[in-house]
Write a protein that holds these residues in place. Structure first.
Motif, PDB file in Angstrom:
ATOM      1  N   ILE A 127     -49.317  47.744 -45.561  1.00  0.00           N
ATOM      2  CA  ILE A 127     -50.632  47.401 -46.118  1.00  0.00           C
ATOM      3  C   ILE A 127     -50.517  46.583 -47.402  1.00  0.00           C
ATOM      4  N   MET A 128     -49.345  46.610 -48.061  1.00  0.00           N
ATOM      5  CA  MET A 128     -49.170  45.806 -49.265  1.00  0.00           C
ATOM      6  C   MET A 128     -49.112  44.322 -48.931  1.00  0.00           C
ATOM      7  N   GLU A 129     -48.925  43.980 -47.668  1.00  0.00           N
ATOM      8  CA  GLU A 129     -48.866  42.583 -47.250  1.00  0.00           C
ATOM      9  C   GLU A 129     -50.203  42.094 -46.694  1.00  0.00           C
ATOM     10  N   ILE A 130     -51.212  42.948 -46.692  1.00  0.00           N
ATOM     11  CA  ILE A 130     -52.503  42.610 -46.081  1.00  0.00           C
ATOM     12  C   ILE A 130     -53.536  42.320 -47.165  1.00  0.00           C
ATOM     13  N   LYS A 131     -54.260  41.211 -46.982  1.00  0.00           N
ATOM     14  CA  LYS A 131     -55.336  40.872 -47.916  1.00  0.00           C
ATOM     15  C   LYS A 131     -56.667  41.401 -47.419  1.00  0.00           C
ATOM     16  N   GLU A 132     -56.998  41.157 -46.159  1.00  0.00           N
ATOM     17  CA  GLU A 132     -58.254  41.652 -45.601  1.00  0.00           C
ATOM     18  C   GLU A 132     -58.238  41.518 -44.083  1.00  0.00           C
ATOM     19  N   ILE A 133     -59.267  42.072 -43.451  1.00  0.00           N
ATOM     20  CA  ILE A 133     -59.429  41.995 -42.000  1.00  0.00           C
ATOM     21  C   ILE A 133     -60.808  41.428 -41.732  1.00  0.00           C
ATOM     22  N   ILE A 134     -60.884  40.414 -40.869  1.00  0.00           N
ATOM     23  CA  ILE A 134     -62.159  39.772 -40.579  1.00  0.00           C
ATOM     24  C   ILE A 134     -62.360  39.726 -39.062  1.00  0.00           C
ATOM     25  N   LYS A 135     -63.598  39.521 -38.653  1.00  0.00           N
ATOM     26  CA  LYS A 135     -63.890  39.368 -37.237  1.00  0.00           C
ATOM     27  C   LYS A 135     -63.422  38.004 -36.764  1.00  0.00           C
ATOM     28  N   SER A 136     -63.151  37.938 -35.480  1.00  0.00           N
ATOM     29  CA  SER A 136     -62.713  36.672 -34.909  1.00  0.00           C
ATOM     30  C   SER A 136     -63.829  35.636 -35.028  1.00  0.00           C
ATOM     31  N   ARG A 137     -63.461  34.397 -35.307  1.00  0.00           N
ATOM     32  CA  ARG A 137     -64.437  33.322 -35.472  1.00  0.00           C
ATOM     33  C   ARG A 137     -63.880  32.023 -34.910  1.00  0.00           C
ATOM     34  N   GLU A 138     -64.733  31.039 -34.834  1.00  0.00           N
ATOM     35  CA  GLU A 138     -64.305  29.748 -34.302  1.00  0.00           C
ATOM     36  C   GLU A 138     -63.348  29.079 -35.281  1.00  0.00           C
ATOM     37  N   LEU A 139     -62.297  28.499 -34.741  1.00  0.00           N
ATOM     38  CA  LEU A 139     -61.270  27.871 -35.559  1.00  0.00           C
ATOM     39  C   LEU A 139     -61.320  26.365 -35.413  1.00  0.00           C
ATOM     40  N   THR A 140     -60.761  25.700 -36.394  1.00  0.00           N
ATOM     41  CA  THR A 140     -60.626  24.248 -36.341  1.00  0.00           C
ATOM     42  C   THR A 140     -59.213  23.913 -35.881  1.00  0.00           C
ATOM     43  N   GLU A 141     -59.125  23.205 -34.768  1.00  0.00           N
ATOM     44  CA  GLU A 141     -57.810  22.885 -34.222  1.00  0.00           C
ATOM     45  C   GLU A 141     -57.125  21.822 -35.068  1.00  0.00           C
ATOM     46  N   VAL A 142     -55.823  21.955 -35.161  1.00  0.00           N
ATOM     47  CA  VAL A 142     -55.011  21.000 -35.913  1.00  0.00           C
ATOM     48  C   VAL A 142     -53.979  20.421 -34.954  1.00  0.00           C
ATOM     49  N   PRO A 143     -53.924  19.121 -34.786  1.00  0.00           N
ATOM     50  CA  PRO A 143     -52.962  18.527 -33.841  1.00  0.00           C
ATOM     51  C   PRO A 143     -51.523  18.690 -34.323  1.00  0.00           C
ATOM     52  N   ARG A 144     -50.621  18.678 -33.362  1.00  0.00           N
ATOM     53  CA  ARG A 144     -49.183  18.731 -33.604  1.00  0.00           C
ATOM     54  C   ARG A 144     -48.757  20.008 -34.321  1.00  0.00           C
ATOM     55  N   THR A 145     -49.378  21.090 -33.965  1.00  0.00           N
ATOM     56  CA  THR A 145     -48.964  22.392 -34.486  1.00  0.00           C
ATOM     57  C   THR A 145     -48.346  23.183 -33.345  1.00  0.00           C
ATOM     58  N   PRO A 146     -47.505  24.178 -33.635  1.00  0.00           N
ATOM     59  CA  PRO A 146     -46.923  25.000 -32.569  1.00  0.00           C
ATOM     60  C   PRO A 146     -48.007  25.615 -31.702  1.00  0.00           C
ATOM     61  N   GLY A 147     -47.663  25.933 -30.458  1.00  0.00           N
ATOM     62  CA  GLY A 147     -48.636  26.461 -29.518  1.00  0.00           C
ATOM     63  C   GLY A 147     -49.212  27.796 -29.922  1.00  0.00           C
ATOM     64  N   PHE A 148     -48.498  28.578 -30.718  1.00  0.00           N
ATOM     65  CA  PHE A 148     -49.014  29.895 -31.129  1.00  0.00           C
ATOM     66  C   PHE A 148     -49.953  29.807 -32.323  1.00  0.00           C
ATOM     67  N   VAL A 149     -50.145  28.604 -32.895  1.00  0.00           N
ATOM     68  CA  VAL A 149     -51.114  28.424 -33.987  1.00  0.00           C
ATOM     69  C   VAL A 149     -52.392  27.873 -33.358  1.00  0.00           C
ATOM     70  N   ASP A 150     -53.419  28.697 -33.299  1.00  0.00           N
ATOM     71  CA  ASP A 150     -54.665  28.305 -32.638  1.00  0.00           C
ATOM     72  C   ASP A 150     -55.507  27.343 -33.466  1.00  0.00           C
ATOM     73  N   GLY A 151     -55.319  27.323 -34.755  1.00  0.00           N
ATOM     74  CA  GLY A 151     -56.109  26.463 -35.624  1.00  0.00           C
ATOM     75  C   GLY A 151     -56.141  27.023 -37.030  1.00  0.00           C
ATOM     76  N   VAL A 152     -57.094  26.551 -37.796  1.00  0.00           N
ATOM     77  CA  VAL A 152     -57.224  26.998 -39.183  1.00  0.00           C
ATOM     78  C   VAL A 152     -58.668  27.417 -39.431  1.00  0.00           C
ATOM     79  N   LEU A 153     -58.856  28.249 -40.439  1.00  0.00           N
ATOM     80  CA  LEU A 153     -60.199  28.625 -40.886  1.00  0.00           C
ATOM     81  C   LEU A 153     -60.246  28.520 -42.403  1.00  0.00           C
TER      82      LEU A 153
END
Length: 253
Positions: A127-153
């Motif tokens: 828990i010392m490595e956790i800042k917060e927990i949020i609900k899932s939301r729409e992300l902004t896709e970023v091209p040329r990122t690894p497949g496991f990175v869905d986007g940014v918020l």
């Protein structure tokens, strides 16, 4: 001689003027010379008059006070008093012997972990490595990122890359996303989001209940795991967050 006696004596002697009143001569008036200075009359200030007018009282004989004997320095008492102060301040009970102290210290060495699930497996993050927990939301896709990175918020103006943990660990994407959450974790000065199936609870795991990473794990998957934790009948796969968000490690085969 009193005035009545003088009159009687004058009558008896038949002296002339016996019937005249005898009066006391008045003092001659004082004539002030030009250079003569009359000293001012002595006056008392209000405070002086009050002090003189105040009655002076004298108390009875002073009671003899017993002189306390010099306290004998007792270092053991000082140590015990310090322990008692720590106990009352911190709300902790200090052991009486060194052996009890070592036993209590080993029992109190534990860490708290946030538990989440990916399919049938349960994982833990300190828990010392956790800042917060949020609900899932729409992300902004970023091209040329690894497949496991869905986007940014954007989290209050901070751009946070979001990792889908199922993709990161090479798991199937067929799951119910109804309870999906994004755990915002901190690695150094950077924030990252971990998308998980659902968050369960927080548990405490003692140091004695942690085990090393199983030898059966190989490659990248082994890098992600820092150990196995047990609490009751539950077994948690404890993740090394900084390894999980390190895109240089590549994908799980």
């Amino acid at each position: 001689m009193e005035l009545a006696k003088i009159r009687n004596k004058a009558r008896q002697e038949g002296a002339p003027g016996a019937t005249e009143e005898v009066s006391t001569p008045l003092p001659e008036p004082v004539v002030l010379q030009p250079d003569h200075v009359v000293p001012p009359a002595l006056t008392l200030s209000d405070d002086s008059a009050a002090q003189q007018a105040a009655p002076v009282s004298f108390p009875g004989p002073a009671m003899a006070r017993a002189v306390p004997a010099a306290a004998h320095f007792n270092p053991l008492a000082v140590i015990l008093a310090g322990r008692e102060h720590d106990r009352s301040t911190n709300g902790t009970v200090l052991p009486e012997t060194e052996q009890e102290h070592q036993t209590a210290a080993s029992e109190e060495r534990f860490e708290e972990f946030l538990c989440f699930r990916l399919g049938d497996e349960e994982y833990g993050i300190n828990i010392m490595e956790i800042k917060e927990i949020i609900k899932s939301r729409e992300l902004t896709e970023v091209p040329r990122t690894p497949g496991f990175v869905d986007g940014v918020l954007s989290l209050r103006g901070v751009i946070v890359p979001v990792f889908t943990m199922r993709k990161r660990l090479g798991m199937s994407l067929d799951y119910d996303a109804g309870q999906e959450r994004i755990i915002i974790v901190r690695c150094g000065d950077s924030l990252h989001g971990l998308r998980v199936d659902r968050v369960t609870d927080v548990v405490k795991i003692a140091a004695t209940d942690r085990e090393a990473t199983p030898s059966m794990l190989e490659g990248v998957a082994r890098e992600f795991v820092s150990g196995i934790g047990r609490t009751g009948k539950r077994m948690l796969i404890i993740l090394d967050i900084c390894k999980v968000v390190d895109t240089a490690l590549g994908e799980v085969g």
